[in-house]
Scaffold this active site. Structure first.
Site, PDB file in Angstrom:
ATOM      1  N   HIS A   9       7.168  -8.771  -7.221  1.00 26.01           N
ATOM      2  CA  HIS A   9       6.173  -8.623  -6.155  1.00 26.01           C
ATOM      3  C   HIS A   9       6.215  -7.226  -5.551  1.00 26.01           C
ATOM      4  O   HIS A   9       7.211  -6.842  -4.947  1.00 26.01           O
ATOM      5  CB  HIS A   9       6.478  -9.674  -5.081  1.00 26.01           C
ATOM      6  CG  HIS A   9       5.511  -9.730  -3.961  1.00 26.01           C
ATOM      7  ND1 HIS A   9       5.879  -9.525  -2.652  1.00 26.01           N
ATOM      8  CD2 HIS A   9       4.189  -9.987  -3.939  1.00 26.01           C
ATOM      9  CE1 HIS A   9       4.830  -9.667  -1.871  1.00 26.01           C
ATOM     10  NE2 HIS A   9       3.777  -9.942  -2.633  1.00 26.01           N
ATOM     11  N   ARG A  10       5.144  -6.459  -5.751  1.00 23.80           N
ATOM     12  CA  ARG A  10       5.101  -5.047  -5.338  1.00 23.80           C
ATOM     13  C   ARG A  10       6.270  -4.287  -5.970  1.00 23.80           C
ATOM     14  O   ARG A  10       6.835  -3.375  -5.377  1.00 23.80           O
ATOM     15  CB  ARG A  10       5.115  -4.916  -3.811  1.00 23.80           C
ATOM     16  CG  ARG A  10       4.026  -5.742  -3.117  1.00 23.80           C
ATOM     17  CD  ARG A  10       4.078  -5.635  -1.598  1.00 23.80           C
ATOM     18  NE  ARG A  10       3.356  -6.751  -0.990  1.00 23.80           N
ATOM     19  CZ  ARG A  10       3.415  -7.092   0.284  1.00 23.80           C
ATOM     20  NH1 ARG A  10       4.146  -6.379   1.133  1.00 23.80           N
ATOM     21  NH2 ARG A  10       2.747  -8.117   0.744  1.00 23.80           N
ATOM     22  N   GLU A  36       3.663  -7.115  -9.883  1.00 23.90           N
ATOM     23  CA  GLU A  36       2.471  -7.370  -9.072  1.00 23.90           C
ATOM     24  C   GLU A  36       2.290  -6.164  -8.177  1.00 23.90           C
ATOM     25  O   GLU A  36       3.267  -5.596  -7.688  1.00 23.90           O
ATOM     26  CB  GLU A  36       2.678  -8.646  -8.253  1.00 23.90           C
ATOM     27  CG  GLU A  36       1.489  -9.092  -7.419  1.00 23.90           C
ATOM     28  CD  GLU A  36       1.440  -8.531  -6.005  1.00 23.90           C
ATOM     29  OE1 GLU A  36       0.452  -8.784  -5.306  1.00 23.90           O
ATOM     30  OE2 GLU A  36       2.394  -7.819  -5.595  1.00 23.90           O
ATOM     31  N   ASP A  38      -0.837  -3.907  -5.457  1.00 25.71           N
ATOM     32  CA  ASP A  38      -2.062  -4.002  -4.658  1.00 25.71           C
ATOM     33  C   ASP A  38      -2.838  -2.703  -4.765  1.00 25.71           C
ATOM     34  O   ASP A  38      -2.240  -1.625  -4.745  1.00 25.71           O
ATOM     35  CB  ASP A  38      -1.709  -4.239  -3.189  1.00 25.71           C
ATOM     36  CG  ASP A  38      -0.745  -5.404  -3.018  1.00 25.71           C
ATOM     37  OD1 ASP A  38      -1.221  -6.545  -2.954  1.00 25.71           O
ATOM     38  OD2 ASP A  38       0.483  -5.171  -2.971  1.00 25.71           O
ATOM     39  N   HIS A  51      -0.312  -1.784  -0.199  1.00 25.75           N
ATOM     40  CA  HIS A  51      -0.662  -3.132   0.253  1.00 25.75           C
ATOM     41  C   HIS A  51      -1.519  -3.148   1.509  1.00 25.75           C
ATOM     42  O   HIS A  51      -2.583  -3.754   1.550  1.00 25.75           O
ATOM     43  CB  HIS A  51       0.615  -3.962   0.493  1.00 25.75           C
ATOM     44  CG  HIS A  51       0.318  -5.346   0.999  1.00 25.75           C
ATOM     45  ND1 HIS A  51       0.189  -5.638   2.344  1.00 25.75           N
ATOM     46  CD2 HIS A  51       0.095  -6.510   0.338  1.00 25.75           C
ATOM     47  CE1 HIS A  51      -0.105  -6.923   2.481  1.00 25.75           C
ATOM     48  NE2 HIS A  51      -0.162  -7.475   1.278  1.00 25.75           N
ATOM     49  N   GLU A 111      -3.714  -6.955  -7.537  1.00 22.80           N
ATOM     50  CA  GLU A 111      -4.413  -7.614  -6.431  1.00 22.80           C
ATOM     51  C   GLU A 111      -5.390  -6.634  -5.787  1.00 22.80           C
ATOM     52  O   GLU A 111      -5.005  -5.560  -5.321  1.00 22.80           O
ATOM     53  CB  GLU A 111      -3.426  -8.133  -5.378  1.00 22.80           C
ATOM     54  CG  GLU A 111      -4.168  -8.829  -4.247  1.00 22.80           C
ATOM     55  CD  GLU A 111      -3.282  -9.347  -3.119  1.00 22.80           C
ATOM     56  OE1 GLU A 111      -3.820  -9.582  -2.024  1.00 22.80           O
ATOM     57  OE2 GLU A 111      -2.065  -9.501  -3.332  1.00 22.80           O
ATOM     58  N   LYS A 113      -7.344  -5.436  -2.837  1.00 29.03           N
ATOM     59  CA  LYS A 113      -7.240  -5.581  -1.380  1.00 29.03           C
ATOM     60  C   LYS A 113      -8.584  -5.224  -0.747  1.00 29.03           C
ATOM     61  O   LYS A 113      -8.752  -4.172  -0.137  1.00 29.03           O
ATOM     62  CB  LYS A 113      -6.139  -4.666  -0.827  1.00 29.03           C
ATOM     63  CG  LYS A 113      -4.759  -4.975  -1.350  1.00 29.03           C
ATOM     64  CD  LYS A 113      -4.261  -6.347  -0.941  1.00 29.03           C
ATOM     65  CE  LYS A 113      -3.993  -6.429   0.538  1.00 29.03           C
ATOM     66  NZ  LYS A 113      -3.368  -7.727   0.898  1.00 29.03           N
ATOM     67  N   ASP A 231      10.136 -10.959  -4.634  1.00 29.01           N
ATOM     68  CA  ASP A 231      10.618  -9.628  -4.228  1.00 29.01           C
ATOM     69  C   ASP A 231      11.950  -9.285  -4.898  1.00 29.01           C
ATOM     70  O   ASP A 231      12.397  -8.138  -4.824  1.00 29.01           O
ATOM     71  CB  ASP A 231      10.854  -9.593  -2.708  1.00 29.01           C
ATOM     72  CG  ASP A 231       9.568  -9.629  -1.902  1.00 29.01           C
ATOM     73  OD1 ASP A 231       8.535  -9.159  -2.413  1.00 29.01           O
ATOM     74  OD2 ASP A 231       9.593 -10.120  -0.755  1.00 29.01           O
TER      75      ASP A 231
END
Length: 245
Positions: A9-10, A36, A38, A51, A111, A113, A231
């Site tokens: 995640h990120r 992942e 953003d 993000h 993702e 945003k 994470d």
């Protein structure tokens, strides 16, 4: 038991500054199946990886991402709450990430945003970069803005789309099928075992976010959930190995 993929995640956001190349590279080093990230647009229309709509939390800048050019954003320190003793991490462009993805086999969940600011042409620009680098089979486009991902499917039916959502959804596999999604990305609280299992039985992959607690990881590994977004990819990989032994 089905094999659960691990998406960072990120990047490895629990141990490295989120949405930076150092975070993505740490995820690769740990052995994650994917990352992942953003994306938003800079003032000069470049796709940038960050993000929040504002710079305040994750960088030493202040104000909205959309009010700065890529060159201006590149000057900021994106080390967030982490003390980095070496080179300060920067906000990457999505082009940089695509170039790096060509050096490995990682999957990448992008993702969009665009819930707060409806960035014009964000979908077209992301898809153009994915196609330029030949990453169509390794990219999943997700968003809380479901109009946006449906538009992505219309533009590029060869790229997987997945709706993000945070509240309980009735029979989410039917909703996913209706918008031509191949997966759902629910908040883990909206992903009880029966929803995960029923979705997968109906051909819809389930990738809950953000799964950081050991007991939640084990629960999802035990039911063979398609993937988790975490994470802490290193911790998740160790637990997956133990669970599958």
């Amino acid at each position: 038991m089905a094999f659960t993929q691990i998406f960072a995640h990120r990047g490895s956001a629990g141990t490295h500054p989120e949405n930076t190349m150092s975070s993505f590279k740490e995820a690769e080093k740990a052995g994650a199946d994917g990352i992942e990230l953003d994306v938003q647009l800079s003032k000069d229309g470049e796709v940038v990886v960050i993000h929040d709509e504002t710079l305040d939390r994750t960088t030493n800048g202040k104000g909205f991402v959309k009010d700065f050019t890529l060159e201006e954003l590149k000057k900021l320190d994106a080390s967030y709450k982490f003390n980095t003793f070496f080179k300060k991490p920067r906000i990457p462009s999505f082009r940089e990430v695509c170039e790096w993805l060509k050096t490995n086999e990682l999957l990448c969940n992008v993702e969009l945003k665009n819930g707060v600011f409806p960035y014009p042409q964000l979908e077209e620009k992301v898809i153009a970069l994915v196609r330029e680098f030949g990453l169509e089979n390794r990219i999943i486009i997700s968003s809380f803005n479901h109009y946006s991902i449906v538009y992505c499917f219309q533009l590029a039916p060869e790229i997987e789309i997945a709706p993000l959502y945070s509240e309980g959804l009735f029979m989410p596999w039917i909703y996913a099928q209706s918008i031509r999604g191949k997966a759902i990305h629910p908040n883990q609280r909206a992903a009880p075992d029966e929803i995960v299992v029923s979705s997968m039985e109906n051909g819809i992959a389930v990738r809950p976010y953000t799964v950081n607690k050991k007991e939640d990881m084990i629960r999802l590994f035990n039911i063979g959930c398609s993937a988790i977004i975490t994470d802490y990819p290193k911790k998740a990989l160790e637990l997956r190995k133990q669970t599958n032994e």
